[in-house]
Write a protein that holds these residues in place. Structure first.
Motif, PDB file in Angstrom:
ATOM      1  N   ILE A  22      12.060 -16.168  -4.974  1.00 34.43           N
ATOM      2  CA  ILE A  22      11.542 -15.038  -4.213  1.00 34.43           C
ATOM      3  C   ILE A  22      12.343 -13.798  -4.597  1.00 34.43           C
ATOM      4  N   PRO A  23      11.731 -12.609  -4.505  1.00 30.36           N
ATOM      5  CA  PRO A  23      12.482 -11.411  -4.869  1.00 30.36           C
ATOM      6  C   PRO A  23      13.517 -11.031  -3.810  1.00 30.36           C
ATOM      7  N   GLN A  24      14.630 -10.507  -4.282  1.00 36.42           N
ATOM      8  CA  GLN A  24      15.658  -9.943  -3.405  1.00 36.42           C
ATOM      9  C   GLN A  24      15.341  -8.461  -3.275  1.00 36.42           C
ATOM     10  N   LEU A  25      15.104  -8.010  -2.062  1.00 31.81           N
ATOM     11  CA  LEU A  25      14.711  -6.628  -1.842  1.00 31.81           C
ATOM     12  C   LEU A  25      15.866  -5.834  -1.251  1.00 31.81           C
ATOM     13  N   SER A  26      16.256  -4.807  -1.975  1.00 34.15           N
ATOM     14  CA  SER A  26      17.305  -3.902  -1.526  1.00 34.15           C
ATOM     15  C   SER A  26      16.637  -2.614  -1.070  1.00 34.15           C
ATOM     16  N   THR A  27      16.974  -2.157   0.123  1.00 29.26           N
ATOM     17  CA  THR A  27      16.361  -0.946   0.666  1.00 29.26           C
ATOM     18  C   THR A  27      16.563   0.240  -0.264  1.00 29.26           C
ATOM     19  N   GLY A  28      17.772   0.415  -0.776  1.00 26.25           N
ATOM     20  CA  GLY A  28      18.061   1.529  -1.677  1.00 26.25           C
ATOM     21  C   GLY A  28      17.193   1.498  -2.918  1.00 26.25           C
ATOM     22  N   ASP A  29      17.048   0.309  -3.509  1.00 29.42           N
ATOM     23  CA  ASP A  29      16.205   0.160  -4.700  1.00 29.42           C
ATOM     24  C   ASP A  29      14.753   0.504  -4.380  1.00 29.42           C
ATOM     25  N   MET A  30      14.277   0.056  -3.200  1.00 28.32           N
ATOM     26  CA  MET A  30      12.892   0.324  -2.815  1.00 28.32           C
ATOM     27  C   MET A  30      12.647   1.814  -2.597  1.00 28.32           C
ATOM     28  N   LEU A  31      13.604   2.493  -1.970  1.00 20.81           N
ATOM     29  CA  LEU A  31      13.457   3.934  -1.751  1.00 20.81           C
ATOM     30  C   LEU A  31      13.380   4.665  -3.091  1.00 20.81           C
ATOM     31  N   ARG A  32      14.274   4.321  -4.001  1.00 18.63           N
ATOM     32  CA  ARG A  32      14.271   4.966  -5.321  1.00 18.63           C
ATOM     33  C   ARG A  32      12.969   4.667  -6.075  1.00 18.63           C
ATOM     34  N   ALA A  35       7.728   6.330  -8.138  1.00 23.61           N
ATOM     35  CA  ALA A  35       6.292   6.056  -8.250  1.00 23.61           C
ATOM     36  C   ALA A  35       5.454   7.206  -7.704  1.00 23.61           C
ATOM     37  N   GLY A  36       6.093   8.091  -6.931  1.00 28.02           N
ATOM     38  CA  GLY A  36       5.371   9.241  -6.385  1.00 28.02           C
ATOM     39  C   GLY A  36       4.390   8.892  -5.286  1.00 28.02           C
ATOM     40  N   THR A  37       4.594   7.748  -4.613  1.00 30.32           N
ATOM     41  CA  THR A  37       3.698   7.379  -3.513  1.00 30.32           C
ATOM     42  C   THR A  37       3.846   8.403  -2.387  1.00 30.32           C
ATOM     43  N   GLU A  38       2.874   8.401  -1.482  1.00 30.50           N
ATOM     44  CA  GLU A  38       2.926   9.339  -0.359  1.00 30.50           C
ATOM     45  C   GLU A  38       4.223   9.158   0.432  1.00 30.50           C
ATOM     46  N   LEU A  39       4.568   7.899   0.721  1.00 30.30           N
ATOM     47  CA  LEU A  39       5.826   7.639   1.434  1.00 30.30           C
ATOM     48  C   LEU A  39       7.027   8.029   0.590  1.00 30.30           C
ATOM     49  N   GLY A  40       6.931   7.792  -0.712  1.00 23.56           N
ATOM     50  CA  GLY A  40       8.011   8.171  -1.616  1.00 23.56           C
ATOM     51  C   GLY A  40       8.251   9.671  -1.607  1.00 23.56           C
ATOM     52  N   GLN A  41       7.164  10.444  -1.579  1.00 26.30           N
ATOM     53  CA  GLN A  41       7.286  11.906  -1.522  1.00 26.30           C
ATOM     54  C   GLN A  41       7.925  12.362  -0.213  1.00 26.30           C
ATOM     55  N   LYS A  42       7.528  11.723   0.896  1.00 28.82           N
ATOM     56  CA  LYS A  42       8.146  12.049   2.196  1.00 28.82           C
ATOM     57  C   LYS A  42       9.638  11.742   2.155  1.00 28.82           C
ATOM     58  N   CYS A  43       9.952  10.588   1.591  1.00 26.39           N
ATOM     59  CA  CYS A  43      11.341  10.147   1.489  1.00 26.39           C
ATOM     60  C   CYS A  43      12.161  11.133   0.655  1.00 26.39           C
ATOM     61  N   LYS A  44      11.605  11.558  -0.473  1.00 30.10           N
ATOM     62  CA  LYS A  44      12.298  12.500  -1.353  1.00 30.10           C
ATOM     63  C   LYS A  44      12.588  13.804  -0.625  1.00 30.10           C
ATOM     64  N   ALA A  45      11.618  14.303   0.121  1.00 32.56           N
ATOM     65  CA  ALA A  45      11.801  15.562   0.849  1.00 32.56           C
ATOM     66  C   ALA A  45      12.925  15.439   1.873  1.00 32.56           C
ATOM     67  N   ILE A  90       9.057  -0.523   2.964  1.00 31.79           N
ATOM     68  CA  ILE A  90       9.194  -1.978   2.901  1.00 31.79           C
ATOM     69  C   ILE A  90       7.814  -2.622   3.001  1.00 31.79           C
ATOM     70  N   GLY A  91       6.963  -2.075   3.869  1.00 35.89           N
ATOM     71  CA  GLY A  91       5.598  -2.589   3.996  1.00 35.89           C
ATOM     72  C   GLY A  91       4.837  -2.522   2.683  1.00 35.89           C
ATOM     73  N   GLU A  92       4.987  -1.384   1.962  1.00 34.79           N
ATOM     74  CA  GLU A  92       4.340  -1.249   0.654  1.00 34.79           C
ATOM     75  C   GLU A  92       4.880  -2.298  -0.322  1.00 34.79           C
ATOM     76  N   ARG A  93       6.195  -2.503  -0.292  1.00 36.95           N
ATOM     77  CA  ARG A  93       6.833  -3.412  -1.255  1.00 36.95           C
ATOM     78  C   ARG A  93       6.456  -4.865  -1.000  1.00 36.95           C
ATOM     79  N   ILE A  94       6.460  -5.271   0.267  1.00 40.10           N
ATOM     80  CA  ILE A  94       6.204  -6.688   0.546  1.00 40.10           C
ATOM     81  C   ILE A  94       4.725  -7.056   0.427  1.00 40.10           C
ATOM     82  N   ALA A  95       3.874  -6.030   0.264  1.00 39.90           N
ATOM     83  CA  ALA A  95       2.450  -6.297   0.030  1.00 39.90           C
ATOM     84  C   ALA A  95       2.188  -6.622  -1.443  1.00 39.90           C
ATOM     85  N   MET A  96       3.200  -6.460  -2.286  1.00 36.08           N
ATOM     86  CA  MET A  96       3.038  -6.731  -3.715  1.00 36.08           C
ATOM     87  C   MET A  96       2.979  -8.240  -3.970  1.00 36.08           C
ATOM     88  N   GLU A  97       2.340  -8.596  -5.072  1.00 34.55           N
ATOM     89  CA  GLU A  97       2.073  -9.999  -5.414  1.00 34.55           C
ATOM     90  C   GLU A  97       3.334 -10.864  -5.447  1.00 34.55           C
TER      91      GLU A  97
END
Length: 193
Positions: free
Chosen positions: A26-36, A41-51, A68-75
């Motif tokens: 299973i993947p190890q998910l790091s919050t910092g890695d997911m934010l970056r 990726a320029g997602t809507e949440l990513g843009q909010k986060c960057k601002a 995290i919701g976006e990430r855990i929805a991945m295959e």
């Protein structure tokens, strides 16, 4: 299998999380890695986060949970994942529970690495000395004063997750004072039950 790692800084969570993720496939998910990644990726949440980050502010619990919701929805998370560094507060844990419930999923186990605070300070000082002895450069935040502040923040904000997950019957404590190999074996036993 959905696994959460808890424990103070320096307890060995990162080391153990890598091994558990590999063994459980299973993947190890790091919050910092997911934010970056969301920012890149320029997602809507990513843009909010960057601002928010560009303004020097902390990203809200809702934005972090959304990412995290976006990430855990991945295959690659279909069969589970391991969270290392999230949740950090009871509010984040509640948001995670809501997110997982909407997806028809739930946390399977929360592993807490228990370590004596003074032993953590000793480990830090040993690591600093080893870095110096090998001619390496010690990170500016690798000092006892900063580390004690990080421990205080953990004890104040993250430690309340222990009773939160105990009440749900999900918490398994692992003695993080053991040698690395023994901690790994204890974690394997905890996951097998």
């Amino acid at each position: 299998m959905i696994v959460i790692f808890l424990g103070p800084p320096g307890a060995g969570k990162g080391t153990q999380a890598k091994m558990v993720a590999a063994k459980q496939h299973i993947p190890q998910l790091s919050t910092g890695d997911m934010l970056r990644a969301a920012i890149a990726a320029g997602t809507e949440l990513g843009q909010k986060c960057k601002a928010v980050m560009d303004a020097g502010d902390l990203v809200s619990d809702e934005i972090v949970t959304g990412i995290i919701g976006e990430r855990i929805a991945m295959e690659d998370c279909r069969n589970g994942f391991l969270l290392d560094g999230f949740p950090r507060t009871v509010r984040q844990a509640e948001l995670l529970d809501e997110l997982l419930e909407k997806a028809g999923r739930q946390v399977d186990v929360v592993l807490e690495l228990t370590v004596n605070d003074e032993e953590l300070i000793n480990r830090l000082n040993s690591r600093i000395q080893q870095t110096k002895d090998s001619g390496g450069e010690v990170r500016t935040d690798d000092n006892e004063e900063t580390f004690r502040k990080r421990l205080a923040v953990y004890n104040e904000q993250t430690a309340p997750l222990v009773p939160y997950y105990e009440k749900q019957g999900l918490l398994k404590k692992v003695d993080g004072m053991q040698p690395i190999e023994d901690v790994t074996k204890s974690i394997e036993r905890a996951l097998a039950t």
